[in-house]
Design a protein around this motif. Structure first.
Motif, PDB file in Angstrom:
ATOM      1  N   ARG A  26      53.051  33.536  23.016  1.00  0.00           N
ATOM      2  CA  ARG A  26      53.763  34.154  23.925  1.00  0.00           C
ATOM      3  C   ARG A  26      54.644  34.855  23.569  1.00  0.00           C
ATOM      4  O   ARG A  26      55.577  34.669  22.865  1.00  0.00           O
ATOM      5  CB  ARG A  26      54.159  33.047  25.014  1.00  0.00           C
ATOM      6  CG  ARG A  26      53.402  32.155  25.935  1.00  0.00           C
ATOM      7  CD  ARG A  26      52.610  32.846  26.852  1.00  0.00           C
ATOM      8  NE  ARG A  26      53.246  33.602  27.774  1.00  0.00           N
ATOM      9  CZ  ARG A  26      53.616  33.269  28.964  1.00  0.00           C
ATOM     10  NH1 ARG A  26      53.289  32.160  29.475  1.00  0.00           N
ATOM     11  NH2 ARG A  26      54.490  34.196  29.589  1.00  0.00           N
ATOM     12  N   THR A  29      55.347  39.033  27.274  1.00  0.00           N
ATOM     13  CA  THR A  29      54.650  40.088  27.884  1.00  0.00           C
ATOM     14  C   THR A  29      53.600  39.363  28.685  1.00  0.00           C
ATOM     15  O   THR A  29      53.396  38.299  28.430  1.00  0.00           O
ATOM     16  CB  THR A  29      54.131  41.154  26.822  1.00  0.00           C
ATOM     17  OG1 THR A  29      53.107  40.307  25.963  1.00  0.00           O
ATOM     18  CG2 THR A  29      55.208  41.896  26.157  1.00  0.00           C
ATOM     19  N   ASP A  30      53.185  40.099  29.544  1.00  0.00           N
ATOM     20  CA  ASP A  30      51.820  39.614  30.329  1.00  0.00           C
ATOM     21  C   ASP A  30      50.647  39.119  29.518  1.00  0.00           C
ATOM     22  O   ASP A  30      50.570  39.879  28.576  1.00  0.00           O
ATOM     23  CB  ASP A  30      51.765  40.441  31.602  1.00  0.00           C
ATOM     24  CG  ASP A  30      52.735  40.338  32.374  1.00  0.00           C
ATOM     25  OD1 ASP A  30      53.304  39.552  32.700  1.00  0.00           O
ATOM     26  OD2 ASP A  30      52.965  41.418  33.256  1.00  0.00           O
ATOM     27  N   VAL A  31      49.784  38.225  29.976  1.00  0.00           N
ATOM     28  CA  VAL A  31      48.755  38.182  29.124  1.00  0.00           C
ATOM     29  C   VAL A  31      47.480  38.809  30.034  1.00  0.00           C
ATOM     30  O   VAL A  31      47.343  38.467  31.227  1.00  0.00           O
ATOM     31  CB  VAL A  31      48.439  36.592  28.856  1.00  0.00           C
ATOM     32  CG1 VAL A  31      47.108  36.356  28.383  1.00  0.00           C
ATOM     33  CG2 VAL A  31      49.541  35.854  28.204  1.00  0.00           C
ATOM     34  N   SER A  32      46.844  39.495  29.432  1.00  0.00           N
ATOM     35  CA  SER A  32      45.623  40.258  30.178  1.00  0.00           C
ATOM     36  C   SER A  32      44.296  39.417  29.809  1.00  0.00           C
ATOM     37  O   SER A  32      44.231  38.649  28.948  1.00  0.00           O
ATOM     38  CB  SER A  32      45.635  41.702  29.488  1.00  0.00           C
ATOM     39  OG  SER A  32      44.864  41.769  28.421  1.00  0.00           O
ATOM     40  N   ASP A  35      43.150  40.074  26.320  1.00  0.00           N
ATOM     41  CA  ASP A  35      43.965  39.041  25.446  1.00  0.00           C
ATOM     42  C   ASP A  35      42.990  37.782  25.381  1.00  0.00           C
ATOM     43  O   ASP A  35      42.912  37.148  24.295  1.00  0.00           O
ATOM     44  CB  ASP A  35      45.258  38.885  25.713  1.00  0.00           C
ATOM     45  CG  ASP A  35      46.191  40.003  25.628  1.00  0.00           C
ATOM     46  OD1 ASP A  35      45.839  40.964  24.872  1.00  0.00           O
ATOM     47  OD2 ASP A  35      47.115  40.092  26.370  1.00  0.00           O
ATOM     48  N   ARG A  53      39.620  36.536  33.705  1.00  0.00           N
ATOM     49  CA  ARG A  53      40.370  36.741  35.062  1.00  0.00           C
ATOM     50  C   ARG A  53      40.147  35.426  35.709  1.00  0.00           C
ATOM     51  O   ARG A  53      41.611  34.880  36.502  1.00  0.00           O
ATOM     52  CB  ARG A  53      39.809  37.881  35.853  1.00  0.00           C
ATOM     53  CG  ARG A  53      40.064  39.151  35.436  1.00  0.00           C
ATOM     54  CD  ARG A  53      39.717  40.320  36.063  1.00  0.00           C
ATOM     55  NE  ARG A  53      39.585  41.540  35.399  1.00  0.00           N
ATOM     56  CZ  ARG A  53      38.528  42.079  34.788  1.00  0.00           C
ATOM     57  NH1 ARG A  53      37.212  41.612  35.020  1.00  0.00           N
ATOM     58  NH2 ARG A  53      38.702  43.325  34.058  1.00  0.00           N
ATOM     59  N   LEU A  56      42.831  32.974  34.081  1.00  0.00           N
ATOM     60  CA  LEU A  56      44.154  33.241  34.206  1.00  0.00           C
ATOM     61  C   LEU A  56      44.642  33.094  35.816  1.00  0.00           C
ATOM     62  O   LEU A  56      45.717  32.632  35.856  1.00  0.00           O
ATOM     63  CB  LEU A  56      44.360  34.795  34.025  1.00  0.00           C
ATOM     64  CG  LEU A  56      44.503  35.157  32.457  1.00  0.00           C
ATOM     65  CD1 LEU A  56      44.542  36.813  32.203  1.00  0.00           C
ATOM     66  CD2 LEU A  56      45.591  34.439  31.927  1.00  0.00           C
ATOM     67  N   GLY A  60      47.044  30.486  34.941  1.00  0.00           N
ATOM     68  CA  GLY A  60      48.253  31.537  34.581  1.00  0.00           C
ATOM     69  C   GLY A  60      48.209  31.677  33.019  1.00  0.00           C
ATOM     70  O   GLY A  60      47.305  31.476  32.551  1.00  0.00           O
ATOM     71  N   PRO A  61      49.185  32.417  32.683  1.00  0.00           N
ATOM     72  CA  PRO A  61      49.452  32.944  31.407  1.00  0.00           C
ATOM     73  C   PRO A  61      49.462  31.974  30.375  1.00  0.00           C
ATOM     74  O   PRO A  61      49.019  32.444  29.301  1.00  0.00           O
ATOM     75  CB  PRO A  61      50.533  33.885  31.435  1.00  0.00           C
ATOM     76  CG  PRO A  61      51.378  33.779  32.858  1.00  0.00           C
ATOM     77  CD  PRO A  61      50.432  33.016  33.751  1.00  0.00           C
TER      78      PRO A  61
END
Length: 69
Positions: A26, A29-32, A35, A53, A56, A60-61
């Motif tokens: 972590r 930043t956002d986790v895509s 990623d 997707r 996530l 969540g991230p």
């Protein structure tokens, strides 16, 4: 054929150990989805991106933390 040189100095254990602060995934930043897929070592394709997707959305991230040491 060995690649090491006879008598060459071996790296100390400290040179081979990854520092703890570099092991955390972590970065604030956002986790895509990309990623997530890359963290599993899989190829980026529609199926793996859909899986990421969903993961996530469910977890969540922080889900990426479960994939990496």
């Amino acid at each position: 054929m060995p690649t090491s040189q006879p008598g060459a100095a071996r790296p100390s254990p400290d040179d081979r150990v990854t520092p703890d602060d570099l092991l955390h995934t972590r970065t604030g930043t956002d986790v895509s989805a990309e990623d997530m897929v890359l963290a599993t070592g899989r190829d980026l394709n529609p199926r793996t991106l859909a899986w990421a997707r969903r993961k996530l959305a469910e977890e969540g991230p922080g889900a990426i933390e479960k994939l990496l040491p």
